[in-house]
Design a protein around this motif. Structure first.
Motif, PDB file in Angstrom:
ATOM      1  N   VAL A  46       0.850  -1.189   0.000  1.00  0.00           N
ATOM      2  CA  VAL A  46       0.000   0.000   0.000  1.00  0.00           C
ATOM      3  C   VAL A  46       0.882   1.234   0.000  1.00  0.00           C
ATOM      4  O   VAL A  46       2.038   1.185   0.428  1.00  0.00           O
ATOM      5  N   LEU A  48       0.765   5.931  -0.408  1.00  0.00           N
ATOM      6  CA  LEU A  48       0.083   7.196  -0.654  1.00  0.00           C
ATOM      7  C   LEU A  48       1.108   8.303  -0.803  1.00  0.00           C
ATOM      8  O   LEU A  48       2.250   8.179  -0.378  1.00  0.00           O
ATOM      9  N   THR A  71      -8.834   4.956   6.361  1.00  0.00           N
ATOM     10  CA  THR A  71      -9.292   3.850   5.531  1.00  0.00           C
ATOM     11  C   THR A  71      -8.331   3.684   4.353  1.00  0.00           C
ATOM     12  O   THR A  71      -7.448   4.504   4.148  1.00  0.00           O
ATOM     13  N   GLY A  72      -8.518   2.643   3.580  1.00  0.00           N
ATOM     14  CA  GLY A  72      -7.704   2.420   2.386  1.00  0.00           C
ATOM     15  C   GLY A  72      -6.228   2.366   2.707  1.00  0.00           C
ATOM     16  O   GLY A  72      -5.813   1.807   3.732  1.00  0.00           O
ATOM     17  N   SER A  73      -5.426   2.969   1.847  1.00  0.00           N
ATOM     18  CA  SER A  73      -3.973   2.958   2.032  1.00  0.00           C
ATOM     19  C   SER A  73      -3.565   3.633   3.334  1.00  0.00           C
ATOM     20  O   SER A  73      -2.679   3.154   4.042  1.00  0.00           O
ATOM     21  N   SER A 102      -6.894   7.746  -5.802  1.00  0.00           N
ATOM     22  CA  SER A 102      -7.435   6.435  -5.442  1.00  0.00           C
ATOM     23  C   SER A 102      -7.723   5.618  -6.697  1.00  0.00           C
ATOM     24  O   SER A 102      -8.271   6.126  -7.670  1.00  0.00           O
ATOM     25  N   GLY A 103      -7.294   4.352  -6.702  1.00  0.00           N
ATOM     26  CA  GLY A 103      -7.563   3.455  -7.817  1.00  0.00           C
ATOM     27  C   GLY A 103      -6.555   3.515  -8.945  1.00  0.00           C
ATOM     28  O   GLY A 103      -6.646   2.749  -9.899  1.00  0.00           O
ATOM     29  N   ARG A 106      -0.463   1.280  -9.076  1.00  0.00           N
ATOM     30  CA  ARG A 106       0.593   1.402  -8.070  1.00  0.00           C
ATOM     31  C   ARG A 106       1.382   0.104  -8.026  1.00  0.00           C
ATOM     32  O   ARG A 106       0.838  -0.968  -8.230  1.00  0.00           O
TER      33      ARG A 106
END
Length: 178
Positions: A46, A48, A71-73, A102-103, A106
């Motif tokens: 993950v 960001l 949330t998420g990464s 987002s999305g 990566r």
């Protein structure tokens, strides 16, 4: 007899006050360095993009950054025992953009990612990568501030520093003599 849990309504998205909007406008024109923060999670790597990374202390070596949700990464990084903060240069501006959306793609083969022996995703071409562990976190509104101890500093290849200002990435000149 067991009772069904009472449904909890999701918290409404924060609405910026007049002062909050002023703060956003003030920092929109204040340049900030650009970093990509990565970690390994049970679901895979993950990451960001962050423009809130700053040094805090040298003994112990510590940095600070914030994420805007858990949330998420961002949530995976907050849950990780260790993570890597990559200070990146202009040649990685497209990569910074992909980690900011987002999305987006990566950790693809052509992005140059590897893995440290300790398991974290690592961009060897970053100017500097710092492997860290969290010391403390502080919730501030919808954000979380992370103070992290730096366990290892991995020096990469120098380049033109990348900054974020007015919602865009920009390169700073780099003097090869210094």
């Amino acid at each position: 007899m067991t009772e069904s849990p009472t449904p909890v309504a999701a918290a409404p998205a924060p609405v910026a006050s007049e002062v909050g909007e002023g703060l956003k406008a003030a920092f929109r024109t204040h340049p900030a360095g650009v970093a990509i923060i990565t970690a390994s999670s049970p679901e895979g790597p993950v990451g960001l993009t962050a423009s809130s990374v700053a040094s805090v202390a040298v003994d112990p070596a510590a940095i600070v950054f914030s994420v805007t949700r858990a949330t998420g990464s961002a949530g995976a990084i907050l849950a990780a025992d260790t993570f890597v903060v990559h200070l990146i240069d202009d040649e990685h501006s497209a990569l910074a953009q992909s980690f900011a959306v987002s999305g987006a793609d990566r950790f693809t083969d052509d992005q140059g990612w590897g893995v440290l022996p300790t398991g974290e995703p690592y961009l060897a071409e970053a100017r500097v990568a710092m492997r860290c562990h969290p010391m403390t976190t502080v919730a501030v509104g919808s954000s979380t501030v992370v103070i992290a101890e730096v366990d290892e500093v991995l020096l990469g290849r120098p380049g033109r520093p990348l900054v974020y200002v007015d919602r865009q990435f920009h390169a700073l000149p780099h003097d090869q003599n210094h």
